[in-house]
Write an enzyme that holds these catalytic residues in place. Structure first.
Site, PDB file in Angstrom:
ATOM      1  N   GLY A   1       0.013   2.395   1.497  1.00 58.08           N
ATOM      2  CA  GLY A   1       0.944   3.455   1.871  1.00 58.08           C
ATOM      3  C   GLY A   1       1.742   3.805   0.637  1.00 58.08           C
ATOM      4  N   GLU A   2       3.001   4.187   0.814  1.00 61.98           N
ATOM      5  CA  GLU A   2       3.852   4.442  -0.346  1.00 61.98           C
ATOM      6  C   GLU A   2       4.886   3.333  -0.448  1.00 61.98           C
ATOM      7  OE1 GLU A   2       3.900   6.438  -3.054  1.00 61.98           O
ATOM      8  OE2 GLU A   2       1.918   6.926  -2.304  1.00 61.98           O
ATOM      9  N   SER A   3       4.858   2.606  -1.568  1.00 62.69           N
ATOM     10  CA  SER A   3       5.739   1.452  -1.704  1.00 62.69           C
ATOM     11  C   SER A   3       7.210   1.862  -1.669  1.00 62.69           C
ATOM     12  CB  SER A   3       5.418   0.705  -2.996  1.00 62.69           C
ATOM     13  OG  SER A   3       5.520   1.570  -4.095  1.00 62.69           O
TER      14      SER A   3
ATOM     15  N   CYS B   1      -2.674  -2.649  -2.250  1.00 62.27           N
ATOM     16  CA  CYS B   1      -2.156  -1.458  -2.935  1.00 62.27           C
ATOM     17  C   CYS B   1      -0.624  -1.413  -2.893  1.00 62.27           C
ATOM     18  CB  CYS B   1      -2.797  -0.203  -2.342  1.00 62.27           C
ATOM     19  SG  CYS B   1      -2.549   1.266  -3.364  1.00 62.27           S
TER      20      CYS B   1
ATOM     21  N   ARG C   1       2.361   1.114 -11.486  1.00 63.02           N
ATOM     22  CA  ARG C   1       1.995   2.027 -10.390  1.00 63.02           C
ATOM     23  C   ARG C   1       1.167   3.193 -10.911  1.00 63.02           C
ATOM     24  NH1 ARG C   1       6.830   4.222  -7.017  1.00 63.02           N
ATOM     25  NH2 ARG C   1       5.103   5.253  -5.974  1.00 63.02           N
TER      26      ARG C   1
ATOM     27  N   ILE D   1      -7.173   3.977  -4.467  1.00 63.14           N
ATOM     28  CA  ILE D   1      -6.536   5.257  -4.159  1.00 63.14           C
ATOM     29  C   ILE D   1      -5.171   5.324  -4.824  1.00 63.14           C
ATOM     30  CG2 ILE D   1      -5.634   6.692  -2.270  1.00 63.14           C
ATOM     31  CD1 ILE D   1      -8.031   5.804  -0.655  1.00 63.14           C
ATOM     32  N   ARG D   2      -5.052   6.152  -5.848  1.00 61.17           N
ATOM     33  CA  ARG D   2      -3.819   6.199  -6.654  1.00 61.17           C
ATOM     34  C   ARG D   2      -3.344   4.762  -6.893  1.00 61.17           C
ATOM     35  NH1 ARG D   2      -0.057  10.487  -6.668  1.00 61.17           N
ATOM     36  NH2 ARG D   2       1.452   8.866  -6.285  1.00 61.17           N
TER      37      ARG D   2
ATOM     38  N   HIS E   1      -8.315  -1.254  -1.505  1.00 62.75           N
ATOM     39  CA  HIS E   1      -8.161  -1.256  -0.048  1.00 62.75           C
ATOM     40  C   HIS E   1      -9.372  -1.837   0.682  1.00 62.75           C
ATOM     41  CE1 HIS E   1      -4.550   1.266  -0.079  1.00 62.75           C
ATOM     42  NE2 HIS E   1      -5.134   1.991  -1.024  1.00 62.75           N
TER      43      HIS E   1
ATOM     44  N   GLU F   1      -9.434  -2.720   3.588  1.00 62.63           N
ATOM     45  CA  GLU F   1      -9.356  -2.211   4.969  1.00 62.63           C
ATOM     46  C   GLU F   1     -10.019  -0.847   5.121  1.00 62.63           C
ATOM     47  OE1 GLU F   1      -6.919  -2.248   2.815  1.00 62.63           O
ATOM     48  OE2 GLU F   1      -5.584  -0.517   3.052  1.00 62.63           O
TER      49      GLU F   1
END
Lengths: 315, 203
Positions: B53-55, B85, B117, B146-147, B182, B184
């Site tokens: 997600g976004e940390s 991530c 990051r 992913i990013r 990821h 998952e």
């Protein structure tokens, strides 16, 4: 040494390791990382940084907020390239930007600038009134608006990695977003109920103007094959929590934040309400952070001259 | 019977729930996987997963109910934690961003590493690739980046589990397991099985 394969996939090497970019998994995966979050419309670096500090999952850059597009009239186009670049250089969260429906070259420019996702959006004036962008050709993922299941699946079949309800942007009125998600949910439930009856399934697929395969896949999943956000008219924390409770994976807030007179606090409250939507006590706490007198002024859907949701191809 | 929590504040929690349930089944283990958001749901777990997600969002939302301090208490009892991530970033002692440089975002500071990051670039540069992960056997593991962040400096007690060329992308430090990619987003349950084995103290 980059090699374009097909469908926007690019093969490249890092040392001896072969990397593949732009796969379906990588594009849809990006949308999955945005789930349970709030994506906020911004028009400047300053607004972008406020959104990041408030806990936005991503930001959406546009030239004018939807409410101002509505007021200004005329042709609305993608945001200035220099502003997008400036924002890309100054925030750490994903940056999305809108392009006009069907405008393949605005989208190509956004891809070159390096935005993380492209929104082919009805908030801007469509450049092609009969077709949407063929999104499979891009390495960058796309999000598209939809008012019902047929529209959502047609956009997915064109390569969209994420769907959002269209709602009615720039109104501060959540009624259309609610109508769209409820319709989509009901249509999905119907598909699931006829999963074993091919005759019914193909009839429904034809009605929805989608392929049999994607109708079957959706019936099996019991939901859209891609992430599905709410958008259009969301103005308060409880609007956001309500849409989460209807099965949306997250929310876009357009004019709702920067057309209010308490943007920092409101952005923060929206994020809290989306993370904890199942808990009315925390949503109430979020709602207490904002004042109704500071919310954006709303518009009744029935009084509108321009319905943005009706823009875009009917097929 | 093990109870595993998936931190549900933001990100791809459903994917972690599904793959963890599959991993339990693969190992014929009895257990349940719960989405957790509040301190009282987190105390008492046998293991906790921090999602992608976004940390920055995790840092912001968790402050409201002090979720981070509950996770720190859990870790001090050596309860296994697994982060992918954004989860890796949240664990890290030091974090900076490739583009904007120094950033002051709240993290748990539990994992003795420095994380960069957006190391590989923006979404356009996101990719999948085959990784060799010796602890999971010879069959390559599909790394979906992913990013994604990367681990740039490693401190005491940190074991490197996988590299992409010379870049460290998966580590373990006692009870903490973290990947820059990821698992998952694949059907391959081996990383989640490995996490379950840490919970069972089999590894």
């Amino acid at each position: 040494m980059e090699k374009i394969i097909n469908y926007g996939r690019v093969q490249t090497f890092l040392g001896k390791s072969q990397l593949t970019r732009g796969t379906v998994r990588v594009k849809r995966g990006f949308a999955k990382m945005c789930k349970h979050g709030v994506i906020m419309d911004v028009t400047s670096v300053e607004q972008a940084q406020i959104a990041e500090d408030a806990g936005a999952t991503a930001i959406m850059v546009l030239d004018k907020l939807p409410a101002d597009v509505r007021r200004a009239g005329g042709v609305a186009r993608t945001a200035s390239a220099t502003i997008i670049e400036d924002i890309l250089d100054n925030v750490t969260i994903p940056v999305m930007a809108k392009c006009r429906i069907g405008h393949t070259y605005e989208a190509k420019v956004l891809e070159v600038l390096g935005v993380d996702m492209i929104d082919e959006s009805e908030v801007l004036t469509p450049a092609d009134e009969e077709r949407h962008i063929w999104k499979w050709d891009f390495t960058t993922p796309f999000v598209n608006g939809a008012r019902d299941l047929g529209e959502a699946l047609r956009r997915t079949e064109e390569g969209a990695a994420m769907i959002r309800t269209k709602g009615e942007p720039g109104t501060g009125n959540v009624a259309e977003a609610v109508r769209h998600i409820k319709k989509l949910n009901n249509q999905t439930r119907w598909l699931t109920s006829i999963i074993d009856e091919d005759q019914e399934l193909i009839k429904t697929a034809r009605k929805l103007k989608v392929s049999y395969d994607i109708a079957k896949e959706t019936a099996k999943l019991g939901r859209l094959p891609v992430v599905n956000f709410a958008a259009g008219g969301i103005a308060t924390p409880s609007d956001a929590a309500f849409l989460m409770s209807l099965g949306c994976d997250g929310v876009f807030v357009g004019s709702g934040i920067y057309k209010s007179s308490d943007p920092e606090i409101r952005a923060n409250a929206m994020v809290l309400a989306v993370s904890y939507w199942e808990d009315p006590e925390i949503v109430a706490e979020a709602q207490k952070m904002v004042l109704e007198t500071k919310a954006m002024p709303g518009l009744d859907i029935h009084d509108l001259e321009l319905k943005m949701q009706e823009r875009g191809s009917k097929i | 019977m093990v109870t595993i929590g998936v931190l549900g504040l933001q990100g791809d929690l459903e994917e972690h729930v599904d793959i963890t349930e599959n991993a339990l089944e693969k190992l014929s283990l009895k257990g349940e996987v719960l989405v957790v958001k509040k301190p009282e749901e987190i105390e008492g777990l046998d293991g906790l997963i921090i999602t992608g997600g976004e940390s920055t969002v995790f840092g912001k939302v968790s402050s409201r109910l002090n979720v981070f301090s509950t996770i720190k208490q859990l870790s001090s009892k050596k309860v296994p934690l697994f982060g992918t991530c954004a989860g890796l970033i949240v664990f890290a002692r030091n974090v900076y961003d490739r583009v904007v440089g120094e950033i002051n975002q709240p993290t748990l500071g539990l994992l003795n590493v420095t994380v960069s990051r957006n190391y590989f670039g923006r979404q356009r540069e996101s990719f999948e690739t085959d990784l060799l992960v010796p602890i999971l056997g010879d069959k390559p593991f599909k790394g979906v980046f992913i990013r994604a962040p990367a681990i740039e400096e490693i401190g005491e007690n940190v074991e490197i589990l996988a590299r992409l060329e010379d870049i460290v992308v998966a580590v373990r430090q006692e009870n903490i397991l973290a990947t820059a990619f990821h698992p998952e987003l694949t059907d391959d349950t081996r990383f989640h099985e490995y996490f379950l084995k840490i919970i069972l103290q089999e590894t």
